[in-house]
Scaffold this motif. Sequence first.
Motif, PDB file in Angstrom:
ATOM      1  N   GLN A 184       0.824  -1.199   0.000  1.00 22.71           N
ATOM      2  CA  GLN A 184       0.000   0.000   0.000  1.00 22.71           C
ATOM      3  C   GLN A 184       0.861   1.253   0.000  1.00 22.71           C
ATOM      4  O   GLN A 184       0.522   2.260  -0.639  1.00 22.71           O
ATOM      5  CB  GLN A 184      -0.940   0.003   1.205  1.00 22.71           C
ATOM      6  N   LEU A 231       1.862   1.927  -3.507  1.00 19.06           N
ATOM      7  CA  LEU A 231       0.748   2.506  -4.261  1.00 19.06           C
ATOM      8  C   LEU A 231       0.556   3.978  -3.893  1.00 19.06           C
ATOM      9  O   LEU A 231       0.393   4.836  -4.778  1.00 19.06           O
ATOM     10  CB  LEU A 231      -0.531   1.719  -3.992  1.00 19.06           C
ATOM     11  N   ASP A 232       0.568   4.274  -2.606  1.00 16.42           N
ATOM     12  CA  ASP A 232       0.380   5.657  -2.156  1.00 16.42           C
ATOM     13  C   ASP A 232       1.521   6.553  -2.645  1.00 16.42           C
ATOM     14  O   ASP A 232       1.298   7.693  -3.064  1.00 16.42           O
ATOM     15  CB  ASP A 232       0.296   5.716  -0.629  1.00 16.42           C
ATOM     16  N   LEU A 266       1.042   7.418  -6.308  1.00 14.91           N
ATOM     17  CA  LEU A 266       0.027   8.451  -6.518  1.00 14.91           C
ATOM     18  C   LEU A 266       0.579   9.839  -6.223  1.00 14.91           C
ATOM     19  O   LEU A 266       0.325  10.792  -6.968  1.00 14.91           O
ATOM     20  CB  LEU A 266      -1.194   8.170  -5.632  1.00 14.91           C
ATOM     21  N   LEU A 280      -3.461   0.085  -9.461  1.00  7.50           N
ATOM     22  CA  LEU A 280      -4.140   1.348  -9.172  1.00  7.50           C
ATOM     23  C   LEU A 280      -5.404   1.493 -10.016  1.00  7.50           C
ATOM     24  O   LEU A 280      -6.441   1.956  -9.526  1.00  7.50           O
ATOM     25  CB  LEU A 280      -3.190   2.525  -9.436  1.00  7.50           C
ATOM     26  N   ASP A 326      -8.092  -0.643  -8.436  1.00  9.16           N
ATOM     27  CA  ASP A 326      -8.656  -0.042  -7.222  1.00  9.16           C
ATOM     28  C   ASP A 326      -9.676   1.036  -7.566  1.00  9.16           C
ATOM     29  O   ASP A 326     -10.754   1.106  -6.966  1.00  9.16           O
ATOM     30  CB  ASP A 326      -7.544   0.559  -6.356  1.00  9.16           C
ATOM     31  N   GLY A 327      -9.330   1.903  -8.515  1.00  8.75           N
ATOM     32  CA  GLY A 327     -10.228   3.000  -8.868  1.00  8.75           C
ATOM     33  C   GLY A 327     -11.457   2.529  -9.624  1.00  8.75           C
ATOM     34  O   GLY A 327     -12.576   2.961  -9.350  1.00  8.75           O
ATOM     35  N   ASN A 387     -10.453   8.897  -1.463  1.00  7.05           N
ATOM     36  CA  ASN A 387      -9.272   8.539  -2.264  1.00  7.05           C
ATOM     37  C   ASN A 387      -9.090   9.515  -3.429  1.00  7.05           C
ATOM     38  O   ASN A 387      -9.090   9.108  -4.592  1.00  7.05           O
ATOM     39  CB  ASN A 387      -9.422   7.114  -2.820  1.00  7.05           C
ATOM     40  N   GLU A 408      -6.540  11.237  -4.707  1.00 11.22           N
ATOM     41  CA  GLU A 408      -5.412  11.064  -5.612  1.00 11.22           C
ATOM     42  C   GLU A 408      -5.594   9.854  -6.518  1.00 11.22           C
ATOM     43  O   GLU A 408      -5.148   9.851  -7.671  1.00 11.22           O
ATOM     44  CB  GLU A 408      -4.108  10.941  -4.822  1.00 11.22           C
ATOM     45  N   LEU A 409      -6.254   8.824  -6.030  1.00 11.13           N
ATOM     46  CA  LEU A 409      -6.513   7.641  -6.848  1.00 11.13           C
ATOM     47  C   LEU A 409      -7.411   7.993  -8.021  1.00 11.13           C
ATOM     48  O   LEU A 409      -7.166   7.585  -9.166  1.00 11.13           O
ATOM     49  CB  LEU A 409      -7.151   6.544  -5.993  1.00 11.13           C
TER      50      LEU A 409
END
Length: 205
Positions: free
Chosen positions: A16, A19-20, A23, A64, A67-68, A102, A104-105
């Motif tokens: 995670q 991923l963060d 972003l 990513l 997830d979105g 979320n 930024e995602l």
Amino acid sequence: MTEARTRAERKEQTRQALLDGTLELSSDRGFANVSLREIARSAGLVPTAFYRHFASLDELGLALVNDGIRALRLMLRDARKTSGTSSARQSLEVLSKHMLANPELFRFLYRERFSGSAVVRNAIESELTLIVRELTVDLARVPVTDEWDTDDLEMAADLIVSAMMNAMATYLAASPVDRDDVLARSGKQLRLILVGVTGWRPSRR
């Protein structure tokens, strides 16, 4: 707690963090311009440790996207439960909650749809195409549209998905004080599309 579970939790936390970090790093220059070394450093890893979590940068980008798109897909499923207008604002409110949680995602999702990595861009388009097809199938089961041609069903589905994507972009670009107005306007736009769907009479060839 077992040692195996602790190890798995640490691995998920590191994943995670990657991923963060991606972003954050890609927010001002795009995913294609971020290096693996930078992403690894953002999570406190050496570059070689990156590969314990992702086989490549493309695989990270696809994670990513997944997830979105998953959040968007769930929201659209809720929107299409009715052919009327009652769910339009509620569905947009669900989307806004996802975006606020979320941001930024979702900025990544919208931005990378039009630029940057071809792998990520194509994945986004493929996912959106699947959503349109899924919506098309559902519209074919609605009494108002069950006798429509496939082309007309796909056109209606594409309009709904495009409206949702535009609402997402506008909402994210708006200042906090303007977001309620954006939500209200987007809700009206979606209701307008749904009203048009219920009133459309396809031409018979």
